[in-house]
Scaffold this motif. Structure first.
Motif, PDB file in Angstrom:
ATOM      1  N   THR A 156      32.748 -18.040 -12.986  1.00  0.00           N
ATOM      2  CA  THR A 156      31.888 -18.893 -12.169  1.00  0.00           C
ATOM      3  C   THR A 156      30.910 -19.661 -13.047  1.00  0.00           C
ATOM      4  O   THR A 156      30.367 -19.132 -14.018  1.00  0.00           O
ATOM      5  N   VAL A 157      30.685 -20.937 -12.682  1.00  0.00           N
ATOM      6  CA  VAL A 157      29.738 -21.763 -13.428  1.00  0.00           C
ATOM      7  C   VAL A 157      28.955 -22.615 -12.438  1.00  0.00           C
ATOM      8  O   VAL A 157      29.514 -23.176 -11.499  1.00  0.00           O
ATOM      9  N   LEU A 158      27.645 -22.674 -12.641  1.00  0.00           N
ATOM     10  CA  LEU A 158      26.769 -23.507 -11.832  1.00  0.00           C
ATOM     11  C   LEU A 158      26.435 -24.769 -12.605  1.00  0.00           C
ATOM     12  O   LEU A 158      25.981 -24.710 -13.755  1.00  0.00           O
ATOM     13  N   ALA A 222      13.119 -29.135 -16.543  1.00  0.00           N
ATOM     14  CA  ALA A 222      11.993 -28.420 -15.942  1.00  0.00           C
ATOM     15  C   ALA A 222      12.188 -28.142 -14.459  1.00  0.00           C
ATOM     16  O   ALA A 222      11.856 -27.052 -13.968  1.00  0.00           O
ATOM     17  N   ALA A 223      12.731 -29.091 -13.715  1.00  0.00           N
ATOM     18  CA  ALA A 223      12.822 -28.950 -12.260  1.00  0.00           C
ATOM     19  C   ALA A 223      13.772 -27.845 -11.836  1.00  0.00           C
ATOM     20  O   ALA A 223      13.624 -27.285 -10.745  1.00  0.00           O
ATOM     21  N   THR A 224      14.762 -27.509 -12.650  1.00  0.00           N
ATOM     22  CA  THR A 224      15.771 -26.526 -12.234  1.00  0.00           C
ATOM     23  C   THR A 224      15.825 -25.306 -13.146  1.00  0.00           C
ATOM     24  O   THR A 224      16.639 -24.410 -12.925  1.00  0.00           O
ATOM     25  N   TRP A 225      14.980 -25.251 -14.163  1.00  0.00           N
ATOM     26  CA  TRP A 225      15.045 -24.190 -15.165  1.00  0.00           C
ATOM     27  C   TRP A 225      14.951 -22.786 -14.547  1.00  0.00           C
ATOM     28  O   TRP A 225      15.778 -21.913 -14.822  1.00  0.00           O
ATOM     29  N   SER A 226      13.954 -22.547 -13.716  1.00  0.00           N
ATOM     30  CA  SER A 226      13.772 -21.221 -13.135  1.00  0.00           C
ATOM     31  C   SER A 226      14.991 -20.813 -12.301  1.00  0.00           C
ATOM     32  O   SER A 226      15.470 -19.679 -12.377  1.00  0.00           O
ATOM     33  N   HIS A 227      15.515 -21.743 -11.517  1.00  0.00           N
ATOM     34  CA  HIS A 227      16.700 -21.463 -10.710  1.00  0.00           C
ATOM     35  C   HIS A 227      17.896 -21.138 -11.603  1.00  0.00           C
ATOM     36  O   HIS A 227      18.690 -20.231 -11.309  1.00  0.00           O
ATOM     37  N   SER A 228      18.034 -21.860 -12.706  1.00  0.00           N
ATOM     38  CA  SER A 228      19.151 -21.627 -13.618  1.00  0.00           C
ATOM     39  C   SER A 228      19.093 -20.217 -14.199  1.00  0.00           C
ATOM     40  O   SER A 228      20.110 -19.505 -14.239  1.00  0.00           O
ATOM     41  N   VAL A 229      17.921 -19.808 -14.652  1.00  0.00           N
ATOM     42  CA  VAL A 229      17.769 -18.480 -15.240  1.00  0.00           C
ATOM     43  C   VAL A 229      18.084 -17.394 -14.211  1.00  0.00           C
ATOM     44  O   VAL A 229      18.832 -16.441 -14.476  1.00  0.00           O
ATOM     45  N   ARG A 230      17.555 -17.530 -13.015  1.00  0.00           N
ATOM     46  CA  ARG A 230      17.714 -16.498 -11.989  1.00  0.00           C
ATOM     47  C   ARG A 230      19.125 -16.472 -11.398  1.00  0.00           C
ATOM     48  O   ARG A 230      19.522 -15.479 -10.784  1.00  0.00           O
ATOM     49  N   ALA A 231      19.893 -17.565 -11.592  1.00  0.00           N
ATOM     50  CA  ALA A 231      21.248 -17.622 -11.038  1.00  0.00           C
ATOM     51  C   ALA A 231      22.274 -16.889 -11.892  1.00  0.00           C
ATOM     52  O   ALA A 231      23.401 -16.653 -11.443  1.00  0.00           O
ATOM     53  N   LEU A 232      21.899 -16.491 -13.112  1.00  0.00           N
ATOM     54  CA  LEU A 232      22.867 -15.920 -14.048  1.00  0.00           C
ATOM     55  C   LEU A 232      23.072 -14.424 -13.856  1.00  0.00           C
ATOM     56  O   LEU A 232      22.143 -13.677 -13.537  1.00  0.00           O
ATOM     57  N   LYS A 233      24.287 -13.988 -14.098  1.00  0.00           N
ATOM     58  CA  LYS A 233      24.587 -12.565 -14.203  1.00  0.00           C
ATOM     59  C   LYS A 233      23.932 -11.998 -15.462  1.00  0.00           C
ATOM     60  O   LYS A 233      23.575 -12.742 -16.386  1.00  0.00           O
ATOM     61  N   ASN A 234      23.815 -10.691 -15.538  1.00  0.00           N
ATOM     62  CA  ASN A 234      23.366 -10.067 -16.775  1.00  0.00           C
ATOM     63  C   ASN A 234      24.311 -10.475 -17.901  1.00  0.00           C
ATOM     64  O   ASN A 234      25.544 -10.406 -17.752  1.00  0.00           O
ATOM     65  N   GLY A 235      23.751 -10.912 -19.022  1.00  0.00           N
ATOM     66  CA  GLY A 235      24.573 -11.350 -20.138  1.00  0.00           C
ATOM     67  C   GLY A 235      25.124 -12.752 -20.000  1.00  0.00           C
ATOM     68  O   GLY A 235      25.928 -13.190 -20.833  1.00  0.00           O
ATOM     69  N   GLY A 236      24.703 -13.488 -18.959  1.00  0.00           N
ATOM     70  CA  GLY A 236      25.216 -14.827 -18.725  1.00  0.00           C
ATOM     71  C   GLY A 236      24.695 -15.839 -19.735  1.00  0.00           C
ATOM     72  O   GLY A 236      23.763 -15.581 -20.497  1.00  0.00           O
ATOM     73  N   PHE A 258      15.029 -11.715 -21.575  1.00  0.00           N
ATOM     74  CA  PHE A 258      15.250 -10.571 -22.476  1.00  0.00           C
ATOM     75  C   PHE A 258      15.724  -9.335 -21.731  1.00  0.00           C
ATOM     76  O   PHE A 258      16.556  -8.584 -22.229  1.00  0.00           O
ATOM     77  N   TYR A 259      15.222  -9.109 -20.499  1.00  0.00           N
ATOM     78  CA  TYR A 259      15.593  -7.880 -19.798  1.00  0.00           C
ATOM     79  C   TYR A 259      17.074  -7.898 -19.398  1.00  0.00           C
ATOM     80  O   TYR A 259      17.765  -6.877 -19.461  1.00  0.00           O
ATOM     81  N   ARG A 260      17.579  -9.059 -18.985  1.00  0.00           N
ATOM     82  CA  ARG A 260      18.972  -9.159 -18.562  1.00  0.00           C
ATOM     83  C   ARG A 260      19.890  -9.700 -19.661  1.00  0.00           C
ATOM     84  O   ARG A 260      21.039 -10.000 -19.425  1.00  0.00           O
ATOM     85  N   GLU A 261      19.342  -9.787 -20.874  1.00  0.00           N
ATOM     86  CA  GLU A 261      20.109 -10.184 -22.069  1.00  0.00           C
ATOM     87  C   GLU A 261      20.879 -11.484 -21.844  1.00  0.00           C
ATOM     88  O   GLU A 261      22.075 -11.597 -22.118  1.00  0.00           O
TER      89      GLU A 261
END
Length: 321
Positions: A156-158, A222-236, A258-261
């Motif tokens: 999967t890719v966003l 900047a507008a989508t950065w937080s959403h991008s980070v939170r959308a990833l699986k661990n290790g994404g 760092f927590y979800r690598e």
């Protein structure tokens, strides 16, 4: 010959420095050749150049344009690789890489001089207008997907910000490669068009996804950065090639990284080898660049105005007389 060039730098009103007129024929260093350009595509890089990013007032006037397709000195249809200096193919063997329109004149002209090494045969299945889209936005998307995101069929890719040149390229290429492609856009029409290009699902910007994804392709910033980070699986993998909304997000999201690598990967254009592979991929899969609109070179101000407004879907292309 006729060309469009940066005559002045104006960070606040970049189009004020864009001019069209007669310029000298290109000089041809040893090992270089000329190309009669037929089409060139417009990129945000050109707009940033007019603002003075990567282009100094002392280097003006400078012919703009990174991407192009045309005919070589023997009349063969060719596509131009946009990077000069890769693998030592510049005037000096150890010169740093640069894009056309930075150190050397660009593609918004009737003729250009480039190293012979930068020319690739244009597949007969493509038009000049389609081929001119490939060396910039499409090559950027290709490298993001296949080199830096490390995706396999079924992953999967966003893709953030459906509608731009890189984003539309990523949707078409990703779906053709067997990836499950999600997209975001504030525009309902663009979301629907992205589905028509092969995206599995389309969402409002910032919307909660049905699942976390293996990779995110980020060109908005900047507008989508937080959403991008939170959308990833661990290790994404979060692969970044641009920041059209700004380079400084209000939240760094470091604890999630760092927590979800998570892996943050920068990506810029692509190599000549990757451009050759992209051309082969387009032919093999029957995919074609998404062209938003086509303008003759003498209407280049209209083309830039459309890009600056941001109401496009795909690439803006110039035809060169």
């Amino acid at each position: 010959m006729i060309a469009a060039y940066a005559a002045r730098i104006d960070p606040e009103n970049p189009l004020a420095g864009l001019e069209l007129g007669e310029v000298p024929e290109p000089s041809v260093p040893y090992g270089w050749t000329t190309v009669r350009l037929r089409s060139a595509s417009v990129n945000h890089h050109d707009l940033w150049s007019l603002r003075g990013v990567g282009l100094s007032a002392g280097s003006l006037p400078k012919i703009l344009g990174c991407d192009g397709a045309g005919e070589d000195a023997e009349g063969n249809p060719v596509v131009l690789h946009s990077v000069v200096g890769e693998s030592g193919h510049g005037i000096e063997p150890d010169e740093e890489r640069s894009m056309l329109s930075e150190r050397y004149p660009g593609t918004f002209a009737q003729r250009i001089a480039v190293p012979r090494w930068n020319l690739l045969p244009m597949p007969p299945q493509l038009t000049f207008e389609e081929a001119a889209c490939l060396p910039g936005a499409w090559l950027t998307a290709y490298r993001m997907l296949f080199t830096n995101a490390e995706l396999s069929p079924g992953d999967t890719v966003l893709v953030q910000g459906a509608g731009g040149g890189v984003a539309t390229a990523a949707v078409v290429l990703g779906s053709a490669a067997g990836f499950r492609v999600f997209v975001t856009s504030r525009d309902d029409v663009k979301r629907k068009r992205a589905l028509g290009l092969g995206a599995e699902a389309a969402f409002e910007v910032g919307a909660r996804l049905p699942q976390r994804v293996d990779a995110v392709l980020e060109t908005v910033g900047a507008a989508t950065w937080s959403h991008s980070v939170r959308a990833l699986k661990n290790g994404g993998r979060l692969v970044i090639s641009g920041a059209t909304s700004g380079p400084n997000p209000p939240l760094g999201e470091l604890q999630h990284i760092f927590y979800r690598e998570l892996r943050i990967v920068g990506s810029t254009l692509g190599t000549r080898k990757e451009l050759s592979a992209l051309l082969d991929f387009c032919v093999a899969k029957g995919v074609r660049p998404v062209v938003d609109s086509v303008f003759p070179l003498h209407r280049i101000h209209r083309a830039f105005e459309r890009m600056e407004r941001g109401d496009l879907f795909g690439k803006i292309v110039l035809t060169i007389p």
